[in-house]
Design a protein around this motif. Structure first.
Motif, PDB file in Angstrom:
ATOM      1  N   HIS A 156      72.687 -26.609  20.767  1.00 40.77           N
ATOM      2  CA  HIS A 156      71.868 -26.949  19.645  1.00 40.77           C
ATOM      3  C   HIS A 156      70.412 -27.565  20.375  1.00 40.77           C
ATOM      4  O   HIS A 156      68.993 -27.468  19.639  1.00 40.77           O
ATOM      5  N   ASP A 216      68.543 -25.734  23.123  1.00 38.62           N
ATOM      6  CA  ASP A 216      68.144 -23.983  21.519  1.00 38.62           C
ATOM      7  C   ASP A 216      66.520 -24.606  21.294  1.00 38.62           C
ATOM      8  O   ASP A 216      66.240 -24.137  21.188  1.00 38.62           O
ATOM      9  N   LYS A 217      66.718 -25.741  20.912  1.00 36.66           N
ATOM     10  CA  LYS A 217      65.355 -26.494  20.279  1.00 36.66           C
ATOM     11  C   LYS A 217      64.660 -26.618  21.088  1.00 36.66           C
ATOM     12  O   LYS A 217      63.361 -25.817  20.799  1.00 36.66           O
ATOM     13  N   SER A 218      64.741 -26.904  21.936  1.00 39.09           N
ATOM     14  CA  SER A 218      63.608 -27.798  22.939  1.00 39.09           C
ATOM     15  C   SER A 218      63.172 -26.835  23.702  1.00 39.09           C
ATOM     16  O   SER A 218      61.523 -26.815  24.213  1.00 39.09           O
ATOM     17  N   TYR A 219      63.976 -25.612  23.344  1.00 37.89           N
ATOM     18  CA  TYR A 219      63.415 -24.529  24.411  1.00 37.89           C
ATOM     19  C   TYR A 219      62.740 -22.809  23.512  1.00 37.89           C
ATOM     20  O   TYR A 219      62.451 -22.014  24.448  1.00 37.89           O
ATOM     21  N   ASN A 220      63.141 -23.374  22.235  1.00 32.38           N
ATOM     22  CA  ASN A 220      62.923 -22.408  20.948  1.00 32.38           C
ATOM     23  C   ASN A 220      63.239 -21.116  22.162  1.00 32.38           C
ATOM     24  O   ASN A 220      62.801 -20.102  21.362  1.00 32.38           O
ATOM     25  N   ILE A 221      64.902 -21.191  22.025  1.00 32.70           N
ATOM     26  CA  ILE A 221      65.717 -20.222  22.282  1.00 32.70           C
ATOM     27  C   ILE A 221      65.814 -19.005  21.402  1.00 32.70           C
ATOM     28  O   ILE A 221      66.362 -17.860  21.218  1.00 32.70           O
ATOM     29  N   LYS A 222      66.173 -19.680  19.951  1.00 27.78           N
ATOM     30  CA  LYS A 222      66.875 -19.116  18.622  1.00 27.78           C
ATOM     31  C   LYS A 222      68.267 -18.417  18.686  1.00 27.78           C
ATOM     32  O   LYS A 222      68.323 -17.217  18.612  1.00 27.78           O
TER      33      LYS A 222
END
Length: 89
Positions: free
Chosen positions: A55, A58-64
């Motif tokens: 998570h 995901d948030k840090s690298y804007n993976i979505k």
């Protein structure tokens, strides 16, 4: 325990199920803490820890990623590590 994720130091804390309101884990981005249910089995704690790390990534690298993708990816990573104990980076 401390863990650097995406350049930020996070504390991993084992806490009671009550503190997590019945969840297995949670990631607090603002306070850089990952809380894991200390009453869960060791394997479940590992999965929850990896789940929360995903998570954060995901948030840090804007993976979505969807929640379903995070769930399956965490289980797959823990299985990979458990099935290959000699594997270390």
């Amino acid at each position: 325990m401390k863990l650097r994720i995406a350049g930020i130091d996070y504390t991993i804390a084992n806490v009671s199920a009550d503190e997590l309101n019945g969840l297995l884990g949670s990631a607090d981005f603002n306070n850089q803490i990952i809380k894991i249910n200390k009453d869960a089995t060791e394997t479940t704690q590992h999965i929850a820890t990896i789940h929360e790390i995903i998570h954060i990534l995901d948030k840090s690298y804007n993976i979505k990623l969807s929640e379903e993708q995070v769930i399956y990816l965490a289980q797959a990573i823990v299985a990979l590590v458990n099935e290959n104990p000699e594997f270390r980076l």
